[in-house]
Design a protein around this motif. Structure first.
Motif, mmCIF file in Angstrom:
data_model
loop_
_atom_site.group_PDB
_atom_site.id
_atom_site.type_symbol
_atom_site.label_atom_id
_atom_site.label_comp_id
_atom_site.label_asym_id
_atom_site.label_seq_id
_atom_site.Cartn_x
_atom_site.Cartn_y
_atom_site.Cartn_z
ATOM 1 N N ASN A 47 0.860 -1.122 0.115
ATOM 2 C CA ASN A 47 0.207 -0.115 -0.045
ATOM 3 C C ASN A 47 0.838 1.291 0.102
ATOM 4 O O ASN A 47 0.520 2.124 -0.735
ATOM 5 C CB ASN A 47 -0.972 0.029 1.317
ATOM 6 C CG ASN A 47 -1.728 1.120 1.288
ATOM 7 O OD1 ASN A 47 -2.592 1.439 0.564
ATOM 8 N ND2 ASN A 47 -1.481 1.913 2.412
ATOM 9 N N GLN B 296 2.351 1.900 -3.278
ATOM 10 C CA GLN B 296 1.308 2.229 -4.216
ATOM 11 C C GLN B 296 0.830 3.895 -3.923
ATOM 12 O O GLN B 296 0.040 4.306 -4.471
ATOM 13 C CB GLN B 296 0.275 1.498 -4.467
ATOM 14 C CG GLN B 296 0.593 0.294 -4.798
ATOM 15 C CD GLN B 296 -0.846 -0.940 -4.819
ATOM 16 O OE1 GLN B 296 -0.558 -2.100 -5.243
ATOM 17 N NE2 GLN B 296 -1.711 -0.452 -4.078
ATOM 18 N N GLY C 218 -0.993 4.437 -1.261
ATOM 19 C CA GLY C 218 -2.305 4.327 -1.001
ATOM 20 C C GLY C 218 -2.365 5.130 0.313
ATOM 21 O O GLY C 218 -1.619 5.941 0.923
#
Ligand SMILES: Cc1cc2nc3c(=O)[nH]c(=O)nc-3n(C[C@H](O)[C@H](O)[C@H](O)COP(=O)(O)O)c2cc1C
Length: 495
Positions: free
Chosen positions: A54, A57, A59
């Protein structure tokens, strides 16, 4: 750990939310659409793996609940400062800024914060959410909490990644806060991996040199602002409590620990208190680290013997797992360390600094870029050498690149273009030998010294000062021509 653990509340102190409350921070970030709930992950590598992917990315912040083997409500929060919005929310700045606008807004702030820090000493209070549960003796079990094993090759479960270690100087009132990794050894002890030279470690060394036990309190879950500055190079002798109090414009409320008298954040989620005893060192690690490799301590780290555990009902661990960048905190450290480096250079009397960047590829430490408007011969070397050795840049650096003012230091492609076109390798790379390195350096295996020195390269990628007037012009459209063309050829070039 297979049995479910039940939370026991000893006191029902009302948990008044304050601006220092992690839960208040989470509510704010959820409102901004940057908090996601994750249910049912396992503490053994699964939670850490999800957090790592995450973060890579870019996120949102993840709040893990219903963690395998643990009661619902015992949570782990990751990715707290991984975007401009979350970092700005943490710093109580406007949350609608782009990365570049945030960096711009931070210009001059560290000095402002440092100046006002003396006005915001922590406020001692008698009670607070952290006293909801107080445990001692046989009640203490560090694995009562869902401590993750973050990466596959880690040597253990790390309770301290986003932790804030509170210590005091032996001969003065200086309270230091630092982020140091902490691996659980057993139910009542954990490692406290303070690297030689860090402020916290200097304090420990002073106690140990007099044969005295070193008192410690560690907050394991708290407002991310505390973590942010515990992990940054705040000046020697200044307490990070004061520093962050100045940022939010109100003092941090603290409670004296029962055993050591050290101040713990009253709104903390989970606090450990105890002592490191002289001579008690134990091997810890490896841990996947901020530069992207596993590292272990070779001679062992001080052992924290825990005598009290304090926690809120349903406590939250603040997890900030390092890894190959980009990782949990590489963005925020990059932005903050860049602002601090800029200020450090100006404070050291380097004129004409137009921008600084501690790039995420080097975990915001190993690659620093400084852009200057050259004013005299030797200016670029001066900027590079000081950047590599000032407090912000001294530890575990590797490369410092100095570029001219037309290069955006945060644009790696442009920086490397300057390196290949404006520096002459023989003339423009300076080396510093025997600088402040670390046992955690991935290249440590290749170094022969007994202690972890490292080597630095300062790359002067500025056009040579004495040839500025004859250096070939850059082959790109002038800003005026570009503006004209963009206006006229909008359908081809976009706005
Ligand atoms: C998540 C995280 C983990 C860290 N782990 C360590 C560590 O294990 N040992 C260490 O000496 N520094 C570690 N650091 C870096 C220190 O926190 C940083 O150098 C800080 O300035 C130390 O504070 P001090 O100089 O007040 O001691 C870590 C930083 C972060 C953000």
């Amino acid at each position: 750990m297979s049995e479910k653990v039940t939370a026991v509340s000893k006191t029902e102190t009302p948990s008044k939310p304050t601006s220092w409350d992690l839960r208040g921070w989470m509510a704010r970030v959820e409102e901004l659409g940057e908090l996601k709930h994750v249910s049912g992950a396992h503490w053994d590598v699964e939670l850490g793996g999800i957090a790592e992917i995450n973060n890579r990315q870019r996120g949102p912040s993840l709040l893990f609940d219903d963690i395998a083997d643990y009661p619902s409500g015992y949570r782990v929060l990751t990715g707290t400062t991984g975007s401009a919005t979350r970092l700005a929310a943490t710093l109580a700045l406007p949350t609608n800024l782009s990365d570049a606008q945030l960096v711009q807004l931070l210009r001059g702030k560290p000095q402002e914060w440092e100046n006002q820090s003396s006005e915001f000493p922590p406020e001692y209070v008698d009670t607070g959410p952290i006293l909801e549960n107080v445990k001692s003796g046989d009640e203490i079990n560090l694995l009562e909490f869902p401590v993750p094993k973050w990466h596959e090759l880690d040597g253990g479960r790390y309770i301290g990644t986003g932790s804030v270690v509170v210590t005091k100087d032996l001969n003065s009132d200086w309270i230091n806060l630092g982020a140091y990794r902490m691996m659980v050894h057993d139910e009542k002890t954990c490692a406290l991996n303070m690297v030689a030279g860090k402020h916290g470690r200097q304090q420990l060394d002073r106690y140990f040199s007099e044969g005295k036990p070193f008192p410690v309190v560690v907050s394991i879950g708290h407002h991310p602002l505390l973590f942010l500055f515990a992990g940054l190079e705040v000046s020697y002798g200044i307490s990070e409590y004061n520093y962050v109090g100045g940022i939010l414009g109100e003092p941090v409320q603290v409670i004296k620990g029962e055993v050591t008298g050290l101040p713990m954040p009253a709104a903390s989620e989970l606090v450990l208190e105890g002592w490191c005893q002289p001579g008690n060192f134990k091997m810890e690690g490896p841990l996947g680290e901020f530069h992207g490799y596993y590292s272990a301590t070779e001679k062992g780290a001080p052992v924290l013997e825990v005598e009290r555990v304090y926690h809120r009902n349903n406590p939250i661990i603040l997890g900030t797992p390092p890894a190959k960048p980009p990782h949990d905190y590489s963005y925020s450290k990059s932005v903050m360390r860049s602002a601090m480096l800029h200020e450090a250079l100006e404070k050291a009397g380097v004129p004409g600094v137009v921008g600084c960047w501690a790039d995420e590829v080097g975990g915001a430490r190993m690659l620093l870029v400084v852009a200057i408007k050259q004013g005299y011969q030797g200016h670029a070397r001066q900027a590079g050498l000081i950047a590599s050795q000032c407090h912000v840049g001294a530890y575990l650096g590797r490369y410092v690149i100095v570029v001219d003012e037309d290069i955006d230091p945060s644009n790696l492609e442009n920086v490397m273009w300057a390196v290949v076109t404006r520096s002459d390798p023989v003339r423009d790379i300076e080396f510093i030998h025997r600088a402040w390195g670390s046992k955690g350096d991935p290249q440590r295996v290749t170094f022969e010294q007994k202690v972890p020195y490292n080597t630095r390269a300062i790359i002067d990628a500025c056009r040579a000062y004495e040839y500025l007037d004859v250096f070939p012009p850059v082959a790109e459209a002038s800003p005026e021509l570009e503006k004209k063309l963009r206006k006229k050829w909008k359908d081809v070039l976009g706005s």
